[in-house]
Scaffold this active site. Structure first.
Site, PDB file in Angstrom:
ATOM      1  N   ASP B  94       0.856  -1.185   0.000  1.00  0.00           N
ATOM      2  CA  ASP B  94       0.000   0.000   0.000  1.00  0.00           C
ATOM      3  C   ASP B  94       0.898   1.243   0.000  1.00  0.00           C
ATOM      4  OD1 ASP B  94       0.973   0.179   2.570  1.00  0.00           O
ATOM      5  OD2 ASP B  94      -0.935  -0.179   3.556  1.00  0.00           O
ATOM      6  N   SER B  95       0.292   2.408  -0.002  1.00  0.00           N
ATOM      7  CA  SER B  95       1.070   3.641  -0.144  1.00  0.00           C
ATOM      8  C   SER B  95       1.585   4.160   1.192  1.00  0.00           C
ATOM      9  CB  SER B  95       0.183   4.721  -0.761  1.00  0.00           C
ATOM     10  OG  SER B  95      -0.823   5.087   0.191  1.00  0.00           O
ATOM     11  N   GLY B  96       1.068   3.623   2.283  1.00  0.00           N
ATOM     12  CA  GLY B  96       1.373   4.166   3.602  1.00  0.00           C
ATOM     13  C   GLY B  96       0.350   5.194   4.043  1.00  0.00           C
ATOM     14  N   GLY B  97      -0.459   5.666   3.090  1.00  0.00           N
ATOM     15  CA  GLY B  97      -1.391   6.752   3.385  1.00  0.00           C
ATOM     16  C   GLY B  97      -2.438   6.408   4.435  1.00  0.00           C
ATOM     17  N   GLN B 191     -11.555   7.144  -5.284  1.00  0.00           N
ATOM     18  CA  GLN B 191     -12.162   7.588  -4.025  1.00  0.00           C
ATOM     19  C   GLN B 191     -13.544   8.176  -4.346  1.00  0.00           C
ATOM     20  OE1 GLN B 191     -11.341   7.193  -0.901  1.00  0.00           O
ATOM     21  NE2 GLN B 191      -9.244   6.389  -1.044  1.00  0.00           N
ATOM     22  N   GLY B 218     -11.413   3.723   0.381  1.00  0.00           N
ATOM     23  CA  GLY B 218     -12.388   4.493   1.158  1.00  0.00           C
ATOM     24  C   GLY B 218     -13.724   3.814   1.313  1.00  0.00           C
ATOM     25  N   ASP B 268      -8.047  -7.664   0.293  1.00  0.00           N
ATOM     26  CA  ASP B 268      -7.107  -7.886   1.395  1.00  0.00           C
ATOM     27  C   ASP B 268      -7.780  -7.429   2.678  1.00  0.00           C
ATOM     28  OD1 ASP B 268      -6.651  -4.845   0.935  1.00  0.00           O
ATOM     29  OD2 ASP B 268      -5.587  -5.287   2.801  1.00  0.00           O
ATOM     30  N   CYS B 306     -14.297 -28.300   6.242  1.00  0.00           N
ATOM     31  CA  CYS B 306     -13.030 -27.668   5.869  1.00  0.00           C
ATOM     32  C   CYS B 306     -11.928 -28.716   5.760  1.00  0.00           C
ATOM     33  CB  CYS B 306     -12.668 -26.618   6.918  1.00  0.00           C
ATOM     34  SG  CYS B 306     -11.113 -25.766   6.595  1.00  0.00           S
ATOM     35  N   CYS B 308      -8.600 -27.978   5.794  1.00  0.00           N
ATOM     36  CA  CYS B 308      -7.303 -27.411   6.179  1.00  0.00           C
ATOM     37  C   CYS B 308      -6.609 -28.263   7.232  1.00  0.00           C
ATOM     38  CB  CYS B 308      -7.450 -25.966   6.646  1.00  0.00           C
ATOM     39  SG  CYS B 308      -7.894 -25.753   8.382  1.00  0.00           S
ATOM     40  N   CYS B 311      -8.289 -28.177  10.731  1.00  0.00           N
ATOM     41  CA  CYS B 311      -9.529 -28.950  10.868  1.00  0.00           C
ATOM     42  C   CYS B 311      -9.271 -30.447  10.772  1.00  0.00           C
ATOM     43  CB  CYS B 311     -10.552 -28.482   9.837  1.00  0.00           C
ATOM     44  SG  CYS B 311     -11.196 -26.838  10.250  1.00  0.00           S
ATOM     45  N   HIS B 337      -6.431 -21.442   9.953  1.00  0.00           N
ATOM     46  CA  HIS B 337      -7.750 -21.855   9.452  1.00  0.00           C
ATOM     47  C   HIS B 337      -8.470 -20.691   8.774  1.00  0.00           C
ATOM     48  CE1 HIS B 337     -11.833 -23.323   9.147  1.00  0.00           C
ATOM     49  NE2 HIS B 337     -12.188 -22.172   9.678  1.00  0.00           N
TER      50      HIS B 337
END
Lengths: 377, 377
Positions: B94-97, B191, B218, B268, B306, B308, B311, B337
């Protein structure tokens, strides 16, 4: 048929150190061996699969902690500790005494047992030699330890004598309720404080019982290394050759290497995971305090001589960052490396014993680590 | 040649949802995809190997956190973030913003950039669109995000309009210093607050630049789900079909499933690892708060559906014990998980899109989870 058997395979001709094998229903392991501690049904920060990967063959469980949380009702419903925590290998459980004595007040200790308040909810409990076996039966460990009275240091001669004699009587009571020797082994525990004659008295009393193995307790409790080693020296010839000897709560490199020289076969300690979580790595060249600024741009592994997953994949600079940022991965990776190092150290010790070169191994160990050679041999 | 290319492989005939593939120098990944967040050069509690095992193909790094600690001098010396953290796959930074805006006071934001005090040592710093690109260049991420002004919610129309227009000007400045499009991709960010016409204005302005992909920022900042979905609906036809669309900071199951329906390709969120560390599991039947007493003797897996590692190997009762005992292993296993669940959910979504059955998939998802069906489609 005993649940646990020991085979003494070789005694080093150079040093007398012992190489052997312990067999249990959940698998066998070679000795001398370091056993990671899984206090609360987990070796902190590690999965059972990772323990297998670093060649941990046997782990510890802490009776006191598991009794208090999650409690025996849950463990019993799970079918025992192996199943509860998904660990297929051997498990040794302590008696709960060590933790309980640290919580009890002096007047709470009687011939009958020890009363104490839970560290979790303050509830009152009373631990006896019989109850300790009962709890360990529910846990289903391969090796149970008797409830003993762990003598603090320093202690007067009379205090140490009373403690060791009570420990012998408590062993008799534990044996009386040990009704399943074919399923779970029981080890007695040698006490005696830092008095050579009391250690010998205790060793004679405890080993007079035909048990599958013996612990040595109340050592590494603050006394100098030399004192501890003297206590091992004076009981060495009393302990039966054909039974495994477990030095309880000891697991730093120097202490283990010196104790193997004195006939010890099994070790355990929270040291590797505890200092790992705080950012200290144990290496062949001594301790590396990874959060130190000197490692900020050090892109070498923790220990260039180490073959563990951590040393093959991560740098000191990265580990320093993780520890400083309080990241779980940092605690995981340092715990991993430290456990690997101690398990591997004992593997190297076994190889040296088999090759009749254990004294050479000890010298090399001190030389590499930059230690003063203080072995009394 | 662009560092990152996108191929739209199939649009679901039932729903219009997109199945595609993003190619980078560090490997390719299929979309829609969930990207685990590695804030401080580690996806919390997970190793890179474990991320591979759960099929995480791309991870995030947070520019602000890495800039503050360990700092760019260390990352540069390591040869970039991939090498520093030993992750071979694609990385988006990301930009850090987003973090900086939460630390800055209103008067600290100007046309030039944002000034703020470090959360670690209070030192003053000034972040500009150009500096953000410079830092991300040192990090060496595959996908860089422009510095944007993330509009809070609620915000007035004028505030939202000024923010989106400044974001467009900041994109121009970022592009001016983006001198290596063949090595690292740059995404612009839409935005516009919660105003449909402003979202459309921003989408038109941002996508007028020929960039390899676009973010939507945003959103999911406190507004109702319906509002967020409306904002996605109104820009859907403005966003270029042949470029990937990344909905920033969104990663709960319902939000992802609904957003895929509106043409989103990448997600994300810290949600899976954050709630995992606190003892909440995300499952196909909704959330399981594992520390609840009802699970004390529940020896079934978190989610019987599941596949995984967690599980397959651990019970709810054991995980509850670990979380209640504050054990790192509990935080690890629930993080594992939860990440697996979200990554697998997007895998199932991709399969449904390819089979032209994504609307059926959404209905089934709501039905299984016991949710009220609130899809506007």
């Amino acid at each position: 048929m005993s649940a646990v058997t020991y085979e003494l395979i070789h005694e080093c001709r150079q040093s007398g150190a012992r190489y052997g094998r312990v067999r249990t229903e959940h698998g066998s392991f070679e000795t001398p061996a370091f056993m990671p501690v899984g206090t609360q049904a987990t070796v902190k920060a590690m999965t059972p699969d990772e323990l297998q990967e670093i060649d941990a063959k046997i782990i510890l469980g802490n009776t006191y902690h598991l009794w208090m949380r999650p409690g025996m009702e849950v463990i019993a419903a799970a079918g025992g500790l192996h199943s509860f925590m998904n660990w297929q290998g051997p498990i040794l459980t302590d008696s709960g005494g060590f933790q309980v004595f640290s919580l009890a007040r002096p007047k709470d200790i009687s011939e009958e047992g020890v009363s104490f308040s839970s560290h979790i909810d303050g509830s009152r409990h009373f631990l006896t030699p019989e109850l300790s076996i009962g709890i360990q039966k529910t846990l289903g460990s391969d090796i149970m330890m008797q409830l003993d009275e762990c003598t603090p240091w320093p202690a007067s001669y009379d205090y140490a004598k009373n403690s060791l004699e009570r420990t012998t009587r408590w062993l008799e009571r534990a044996i009386d309720v040990w009704d399943h020797p074919e399923k779970q082994a029981l080890f007695g525990i040698v006490q005696g404080g830092m008095y050579a004659d009391l250690r010998q008295q205790s060793a004679r009393e405890i080993t007079s019982f035909d048990l599958p193995g013996f612990g040595v307790g109340g050592l590494s409790v603050g006394e100098p290394l030399e004192t501890m080693l003297e206590m091992l020296d004076v009981i060495k010839d009393i302990m039966p050759r054909e039974k495994p000897r477990y030095l309880m709560g000891v697991g730093t490199p120097v202490y283990m290497v010196e104790s193997v020289l004195r006939g010890i076969d099994m070790f355990d300690c929270v040291y590797p995971t505890r200092v790992g979580r705080n950012g200290t790595a144990i290496t062949s060249k001594g301790r590396v305090v990874i959060r130190n600024a000197v490692y900020a741009k050090d892109f070498s592994p923790i220990d260039p001589d180490c073959n563990c997953y951590v040393c093959k994949n991560y740098t000191r600079a990265y580990l320093r960052h993780l520890i400083k940022a309080n990241e779980i991965l940092g605690m995981r990776l340092l715990s991993w490396h430290n456990l690997y190092y101690l398990i591997d150290l004992m593997k190297q010790a076994r190889e040296a014993i088999q090759a009749d070169k254990y004294l050479d191994f000890v010298k090399e160990f001190y030389y590499k680590g930059g230690f003063v050679v203080n072995s009394s041999k």
